[in-house]
Write a protein that holds these residues in place. Structure first.
Motif, PDB file in Angstrom:
ATOM      1  N   CYS A  17     -12.517  -9.787  -1.869  1.00 20.62           N
ATOM      2  CA  CYS A  17     -12.142  -8.662  -1.006  1.00 20.62           C
ATOM      3  C   CYS A  17     -13.285  -8.308  -0.060  1.00 20.62           C
ATOM      4  CB  CYS A  17     -11.779  -7.449  -1.863  1.00 20.62           C
ATOM      5  SG  CYS A  17     -11.522  -5.940  -0.910  1.00 20.62           S
ATOM      6  N   ARG A  25     -12.873   3.666   1.911  1.00 25.29           N
ATOM      7  CA  ARG A  25     -13.727   3.874   0.743  1.00 25.29           C
ATOM      8  C   ARG A  25     -14.510   5.178   0.894  1.00 25.29           C
ATOM      9  NH1 ARG A  25     -13.605  -1.300  -1.944  1.00 25.29           N
ATOM     10  NH2 ARG A  25     -11.680  -2.168  -1.054  1.00 25.29           N
ATOM     11  N   VAL A  30      -7.402   0.518  -8.427  1.00 26.39           N
ATOM     12  CA  VAL A  30      -7.462   1.090  -7.091  1.00 26.39           C
ATOM     13  C   VAL A  30      -8.936   1.328  -6.770  1.00 26.39           C
ATOM     14  CG1 VAL A  30      -6.963   3.175  -5.750  1.00 26.39           C
ATOM     15  CG2 VAL A  30      -5.209   2.188  -7.193  1.00 26.39           C
ATOM     16  N   PRO A  31      -9.401   0.963  -5.578  1.00 22.79           N
ATOM     17  CA  PRO A  31     -10.795   1.256  -5.249  1.00 22.79           C
ATOM     18  C   PRO A  31     -11.084   2.745  -5.440  1.00 22.79           C
ATOM     19  CG  PRO A  31      -9.870  -0.241  -3.635  1.00 22.79           C
ATOM     20  CD  PRO A  31      -8.733   0.201  -4.510  1.00 22.79           C
ATOM     21  N   SER A  63     -15.234  -4.459 -11.847  1.00 22.83           N
ATOM     22  CA  SER A  63     -14.024  -5.163 -11.430  1.00 22.83           C
ATOM     23  C   SER A  63     -13.500  -5.942 -12.633  1.00 22.83           C
ATOM     24  CB  SER A  63     -14.308  -6.128 -10.271  1.00 22.83           C
ATOM     25  OG  SER A  63     -14.838  -7.349 -10.758  1.00 22.83           O
ATOM     26  N   TYR A  96     -13.879  -1.786  -7.927  1.00 26.26           N
ATOM     27  CA  TYR A  96     -13.554  -2.609  -6.759  1.00 26.26           C
ATOM     28  C   TYR A  96     -12.693  -3.791  -7.191  1.00 26.26           C
ATOM     29  CZ  TYR A  96     -17.076  -6.100  -8.144  1.00 26.26           C
ATOM     30  OH  TYR A  96     -17.785  -7.073  -8.824  1.00 26.26           O
ATOM     31  N   PHE A  97     -12.048  -4.457  -6.218  1.00 25.12           N
ATOM     32  CA  PHE A  97     -11.130  -5.555  -6.512  1.00 25.12           C
ATOM     33  C   PHE A  97     -11.852  -6.789  -7.043  1.00 25.12           C
ATOM     34  CE2 PHE A  97      -7.790  -4.235  -3.098  1.00 25.12           C
ATOM     35  CZ  PHE A  97      -7.337  -3.232  -3.935  1.00 25.12           C
ATOM     36  N   TYR A 134     -13.585  -5.927   2.083  1.00 25.01           N
ATOM     37  CA  TYR A 134     -13.841  -4.490   2.127  1.00 25.01           C
ATOM     38  C   TYR A 134     -14.731  -4.075   0.957  1.00 25.01           C
ATOM     39  CZ  TYR A 134      -9.893  -4.655   5.368  1.00 25.01           C
ATOM     40  OH  TYR A 134      -9.057  -4.954   6.415  1.00 25.01           O
ATOM     41  N   CYS A 135     -14.481  -4.676  -0.201  1.00 26.42           N
ATOM     42  CA  CYS A 135     -15.306  -4.399  -1.378  1.00 26.42           C
ATOM     43  C   CYS A 135     -16.743  -4.851  -1.153  1.00 26.42           C
ATOM     44  CB  CYS A 135     -14.731  -5.106  -2.602  1.00 26.42           C
ATOM     45  SG  CYS A 135     -13.074  -4.584  -3.071  1.00 26.42           S
ATOM     46  N   TYR A 192      -6.794   0.259   0.442  1.00 29.06           N
ATOM     47  CA  TYR A 192      -7.989  -0.528   0.123  1.00 29.06           C
ATOM     48  C   TYR A 192      -8.952  -0.662   1.303  1.00 29.06           C
ATOM     49  CZ  TYR A 192      -5.475  -4.139   2.680  1.00 29.06           C
ATOM     50  OH  TYR A 192      -4.801  -4.820   3.651  1.00 29.06           O
ATOM     51  N   THR A 193      -8.505  -0.320   2.510  1.00 31.62           N
ATOM     52  CA  THR A 193      -9.372  -0.430   3.685  1.00 31.62           C
ATOM     53  C   THR A 193     -10.246   0.804   3.874  1.00 31.62           C
ATOM     54  OG1 THR A 193      -7.805   0.516   5.292  1.00 31.62           O
ATOM     55  CG2 THR A 193      -7.600  -1.833   4.796  1.00 31.62           C
ATOM     56  N   THR A 217       0.837  -1.209   0.000  1.00 33.34           N
ATOM     57  CA  THR A 217       0.000   0.000   0.000  1.00 33.34           C
ATOM     58  C   THR A 217       0.863   1.248   0.000  1.00 33.34           C
ATOM     59  OG1 THR A 217      -1.807  -1.131   1.162  1.00 33.34           O
ATOM     60  CG2 THR A 217      -1.786   1.269   1.259  1.00 33.34           C
TER      61      THR A 217
END
Length: 218
Positions: free
Chosen positions: A83, A201, A177-178, A111, A78-79, A85-86, A198-199, A30
């Motif tokens: 994921c 948003r 990248v988100p 994605s 999104y990934f 978080y996504c 990524y954590t 990151t």
């Protein structure tokens, strides 16, 4: 609870159990990505959003400009389904979807996953908006948010069962990248939120105020 609180809680609980040496790999990646994006030129507010044509989970071709003929669009990169978080982010947009649609807007989630993997994402999260497959991150590249996974992170992802070729159907290790873009009916970007962490948003509830301003101005 807002989305960022949910993400922070999940992150705290996850890393309490995650081996520190593996966490260091993720954190190092990151940090390296943050340095890389300091010199990158992603799309910004007032830029014209490039059109695209991508397949949704039903195999239908979805055009951004066709959607914009109906109203503003919230575009989420999104990934993938692997994921967590996504998944939290996508579920947050689903929860707000009635308010978003009441303002004439729609949500598109993008994605690099295959259509089958995107379909699982939609089913597992009970999503009723379009989930699109951007093979090879072509659209992500147009928006300036694509990056390549480093070798140490590739090994870690594979160990965790998240080898990208298994989800994306390609041999590359590219991800977006988100990022969240809100695009108005004139094809102009009204919001560009890009965070290499990524954590974190964009807060979906904050999109309502932007959509409301666009709705009033229309």
């Amino acid at each position: 609870m807002n989305l960022q609180l949910e993400l922070s809680q999940f992150k705290r609980e996850f890393f309490q159990k995650f081996p520190p040496e593996k966490a260091a790999i993720m954190q190092g990646a990151t940090q390296a990505l943050a340095k890389e994006f300091q010199n990158r030129r992603a799309l910004r507010i007032d830029d014209e959003a490039p059109n695209f044509l991508l397949q949704n989970t039903d195999g239908q071709q979805i055009s951004l400009y066709d959607k914009l003929n109906q109203g503003a669009v919230i575009l989420c990169f999104y990934f993938g389904s692997w994921c967590p978080y996504c998944n939290l982010e996508l579920r947050a947009y689903q929860g707000l979807l009635p308010k978003i649609q009441a303002l004439g807007a729609s949500v598109l989630a993008i994605s690099p996953q295959t259509i089958d993997a995107s379909r699982k994402t939609a089913l597992n999260n009970a999503l009723s908006f379009d989930v699109l497959s951007d093979s090879g991150c072509t659209v992500a590249r147009d928006y300036g948010v694509v990056f390549e996974i480093s070798d140490p992170l590739r090994l870690l992802y594979t160990e965790l069962g998240h080898a990208l070729p298994d989800y994306n159907g390609t041999e590359d290790w590219l991800l977006p990248v988100p990022a969240t873009f809100i695009i108005d009916r004139r094809h102009h970007i009204a919001l560009a939120h890009i965070d290499v962490d990524y954590t974190k948003r964009y807060e979906p509830a904050d999109a309502i105020a932007i959509l409301l301003s666009l709705f009033v101005a229309a």
